[in-house]
Design a protein around this motif. Structure first.
Motif, PDB file in Angstrom:
ATOM      1  N   UNK A 153     115.454  10.327  29.339  1.00 53.64           N
ATOM      2  CA  UNK A 153     114.330  10.544  28.424  1.00 53.64           C
ATOM      3  C   UNK A 153     114.529  11.797  27.583  1.00 53.64           C
ATOM      4  N   UNK A 154     115.080  12.843  28.188  1.00 54.03           N
ATOM      5  CA  UNK A 154     115.377  14.054  27.432  1.00 54.03           C
ATOM      6  C   UNK A 154     116.433  13.762  26.374  1.00 54.03           C
ATOM      7  N   UNK A 155     117.434  12.955  26.720  1.00 54.01           N
ATOM      8  CA  UNK A 155     118.481  12.593  25.761  1.00 54.01           C
ATOM      9  C   UNK A 155     117.895  11.830  24.580  1.00 54.01           C
ATOM     10  N   UNK A 156     116.990  10.904  24.866  1.00 56.72           N
ATOM     11  CA  UNK A 156     116.324  10.150  23.803  1.00 56.72           C
ATOM     12  C   UNK A 156     115.524  11.091  22.904  1.00 56.72           C
ATOM     13  N   UNK A 165     116.508   7.562  13.952  1.00 55.76           N
ATOM     14  CA  UNK A 165     115.613   6.425  14.165  1.00 55.76           C
ATOM     15  C   UNK A 165     115.984   5.713  15.462  1.00 55.76           C
ATOM     16  N   UNK A 166     115.101   4.823  15.917  1.00 50.52           N
ATOM     17  CA  UNK A 166     115.329   4.143  17.192  1.00 50.52           C
ATOM     18  C   UNK A 166     116.654   3.394  17.232  1.00 50.52           C
ATOM     19  N   UNK A 167     117.004   2.724  16.123  1.00 49.58           N
ATOM     20  CA  UNK A 167     118.268   1.985  16.097  1.00 49.58           C
ATOM     21  C   UNK A 167     119.463   2.907  16.292  1.00 49.58           C
ATOM     22  N   UNK A 168     119.430   4.050  15.623  1.00 50.97           N
ATOM     23  CA  UNK A 168     120.521   5.014  15.751  1.00 50.97           C
ATOM     24  C   UNK A 168     120.602   5.573  17.166  1.00 50.97           C
ATOM     25  N   UNK A 169     119.443   5.857  17.743  1.00 49.60           N
ATOM     26  CA  UNK A 169     119.405   6.380  19.117  1.00 49.60           C
ATOM     27  C   UNK A 169     120.001   5.337  20.066  1.00 49.60           C
ATOM     28  N   UNK A 170     119.630   4.076  19.863  1.00 52.72           N
ATOM     29  CA  UNK A 170     120.159   3.007  20.699  1.00 52.72           C
ATOM     30  C   UNK A 170     121.670   2.915  20.611  1.00 52.72           C
ATOM     31  N   UNK A 171     122.213   3.083  19.401  1.00 54.00           N
ATOM     32  CA  UNK A 171     123.665   3.012  19.242  1.00 54.00           C
ATOM     33  C   UNK A 171     124.357   4.176  19.951  1.00 54.00           C
ATOM     34  N   UNK A 172     123.781   5.354  19.819  1.00 53.97           N
ATOM     35  CA  UNK A 172     124.377   6.536  20.451  1.00 53.97           C
ATOM     36  C   UNK A 172     124.368   6.409  21.981  1.00 53.97           C
ATOM     37  N   UNK A 173     123.252   5.916  22.518  1.00 54.87           N
ATOM     38  CA  UNK A 173     123.090   5.854  23.978  1.00 54.87           C
ATOM     39  C   UNK A 173     123.466   4.491  24.560  1.00 54.87           C
ATOM     40  N   UNK A 175     121.975   1.592  24.149  1.00 57.17           N
ATOM     41  CA  UNK A 175     120.776   0.948  24.659  1.00 57.17           C
ATOM     42  C   UNK A 175     120.163   0.113  23.538  1.00 57.17           C
ATOM     43  N   UNK A 176     119.367  -0.882  23.920  1.00 51.13           N
ATOM     44  CA  UNK A 176     118.700  -1.710  22.918  1.00 51.13           C
ATOM     45  C   UNK A 176     117.536  -0.941  22.295  1.00 51.13           C
ATOM     46  N   UNK A 177     117.130  -1.393  21.118  1.00 44.42           N
ATOM     47  CA  UNK A 177     115.985  -0.767  20.452  1.00 44.42           C
ATOM     48  C   UNK A 177     114.723  -0.900  21.299  1.00 44.42           C
ATOM     49  N   UNK A 178     114.558  -2.041  21.950  1.00 39.29           N
ATOM     50  CA  UNK A 178     113.388  -2.232  22.820  1.00 39.29           C
ATOM     51  C   UNK A 178     113.379  -1.225  23.969  1.00 39.29           C
ATOM     52  N   UNK A 179     114.569  -0.945  24.504  1.00 39.89           N
ATOM     53  CA  UNK A 179     114.658   0.038  25.597  1.00 39.89           C
ATOM     54  C   UNK A 179     114.291   1.431  25.103  1.00 39.89           C
ATOM     55  N   UNK A 180     114.734   1.769  23.899  1.00 36.85           N
ATOM     56  CA  UNK A 180     114.377   3.072  23.318  1.00 36.85           C
ATOM     57  C   UNK A 180     112.867   3.161  23.133  1.00 36.85           C
ATOM     58  N   UNK A 181     112.254   2.093  22.625  1.00 36.79           N
ATOM     59  CA  UNK A 181     110.798   2.073  22.449  1.00 36.79           C
ATOM     60  C   UNK A 181     110.086   2.256  23.795  1.00 36.79           C
TER      61      UNK A 181
END
Length: 211
Positions: A153-156, A165-173, A175-181
């Motif tokens: 969560x801290x990484x997010x 944005x969520x998509x970029x965060x998902x790519x870095x980590x 993870x799916x966009x839904x998981x980031x949300x």
């Protein structure tokens, strides 16, 4: 027969600013029961100096190059489990204080503390007690029952703070966009906020991010 004066409390000063180290050393050396016996400008040097000097108390800054204060505390406690370490930092925040205390610090003071508070804290830590700035103690008590943010969560949230944005965060980590949300929803609940900007503000204030 005159009794010999007790040996002074030998203090190692760790800070990445020479002026801070000089100021603290001058203050300590004015105390009859204290002596500044060494200094270090980063965590690696602190570990080396601790090994060489075996001080009674180590004053430790947190944000330094090469090796930060929390890592240095862990390393020193690995060398000497009974080492007495007092954090002296610019940065408030209950989360950062918890990291330092879990690493083995016996106290946590802010650099804006009055001189007497610092001197009293060194004496307390030397005798095996804990010493925590009133503001930090208040924050620790206020959030004692809060569920902490996980490393993920801290990484997010750190990536949110960098403007991703969520998509970029998902790519870095990876993870799916839904998981980031889902992570953000949990983060908002834990921090008691309603949006990304407020979440970053609260997390920064509480010290979840390394500066």
């Amino acid at each position: 027969m005159t009794l010999a004066a007790p040996a002074p409390i030998r203090v190692l000063i760790v800070d990445d600013h020479q002026m801070v180290r000089d100021g603290i050393a001058a203050l300590l050396n004015r105390q009859q029961d204290m002596a500044a016996v060494g200094e270090a400008a980063d965590g690696l040097e602190a570990v080396h100096q601790f090994r060489a000097l075996s001080p009674d108390v180590t004053l430790m800054d947190l944000q330094m190059r090469e090796m930060g204060g929390v890592e240095a505390i862990k390393a020193i406690r690995g060398l000497a489990p009974g080492a007495r370490i007092l954090v002296l930092t610019t940065y408030p925040g209950d989360a950062q204080a918890v990291r330092a205390m879990r690493a083995g610090a016996a106290g946590y003071l802010l650099k804006n503390c009055i001189r007497r508070e610092l001197i009293d804290a060194i004496r307390s830590v030397h005798t095996g007690r804990h010493a925590i700035s009133p503001d930090i103690a208040h924050d620790l008590a206020a959030h004692a029952l809060d569920e902490p943010l996980t490393d993920r969560e801290v990484a997010v949230l750190r990536l949110v703070a960098e403007g991703h944005a969520n998509k970029q965060i998902g790519r870095v980590l990876h993870l799916s966009t839904d998981t980031i949300k889902a992570h953000l929803k949990t983060i908002f609940a834990k921090l008691g906020v309603d949006d990304r900007t407020h979440a970053v503000t609260v997390a920064t204030r509480r010290g979840f991010f390394e500066r």
